[in-house]
Design an enzyme around this catalytic site. Sequence first.
Site, PDB file in Angstrom:
ATOM      1  N   VAL A  47       0.812  -1.223   0.000  1.00  0.00           N
ATOM      2  CA  VAL A  47       0.000   0.000   0.000  1.00  0.00           C
ATOM      3  C   VAL A  47       0.842   1.268   0.000  1.00  0.00           C
ATOM      4  CG1 VAL A  47      -1.962  -1.135   1.124  1.00  0.00           C
ATOM      5  CG2 VAL A  47      -0.236   0.033   2.534  1.00  0.00           C
TER       6      VAL A  47
ATOM      7  N   TYR B 227       2.544   5.591  16.245  1.00  0.00           N
ATOM      8  CA  TYR B 227       1.273   4.949  15.885  1.00  0.00           C
ATOM      9  C   TYR B 227       0.114   5.911  16.135  1.00  0.00           C
ATOM     10  CZ  TYR B 227      -2.471   1.488  15.641  1.00  0.00           C
ATOM     11  OH  TYR B 227      -3.615   0.792  15.310  1.00  0.00           O
TER      12      TYR B 227
END
Length: 294
Positions: A66, A157
């Site tokens: 991706v 994150y």
Amino acid sequence: MRFSRREESVDGAVVIVTGAARGIGAKTAELFSARGATVWLGDVDADVAATIAAGLPRCRAAYLDVTRRSSWDRFVADAVRESGGIDILVNNAGVMPLGAFDAETESTTDLILDVNVRGVLNGMRALIPSMVARGRGHVINVASMAGMIPIPGMVTYNASKFAALGASLAARREYAGTGVSVSAVLPSAVRTELTSGVQLGSGLPTVDPDAVARAILKTVRTRAARTSVPGWIAPGWALVDALVPEALQNAVRTRIDDRRALTKLDEQSRSAYLQRIDRQAKAHAAQPDSGAKR
């Protein structure tokens, strides 16, 4: 294609699911397939995704990184050639290394941001123009409650999931009126390989991948901007963050030990996932067309 906004029906729809070899992605592919959709499973672990696809009707699997526009171009071209126009994109691929921010390697930082943010942007850029041209389409970006709740041990994150949520909401507004809708799904702690070795169950509710897959499917009907799993947690946190003083929040966080991602990771239980992520980070760094140069 029968694609009703009044029902959670995807019978006849063509769907792309990224990060589909495991966890949420695999369960989402299974659920959409069971509801009559043709599903394309994309993953860097193409062999694992192919095994999943082989057990499901109307499913195909192929390699998809991706983070690379060229990989998206090949994947989408194959899907369109075999199955026709894409009706639904589920941007699910994600990685979740944990630990002290100052100990995180640059290659790990790059991998988190490229998969969790650039991957979402690449997916939308690869599919939304053709959806707009057809006058219909739906994009579901799987973010996280980490896109609303900051947690120690998850600095990069957290950054990536705040960005994924922001990108989803902005794209939703940008393409309003075109027939294309963009939704974000924000799971709480999910019982998948990403959370292996993490002490779950204190502070944040835990959910199974099936519950997240059902929430993703539900957006086909609701077209909601933001759906959390469980449903109460996003509005609940927004209320807490708006009304509860930081000092009281910090006291509660200390009581439930919100620093577990820093201090109480079970490295042995998490080792298989970390080894796979480390291999991906090194391979990602070694590729010449990483980052914005494509």
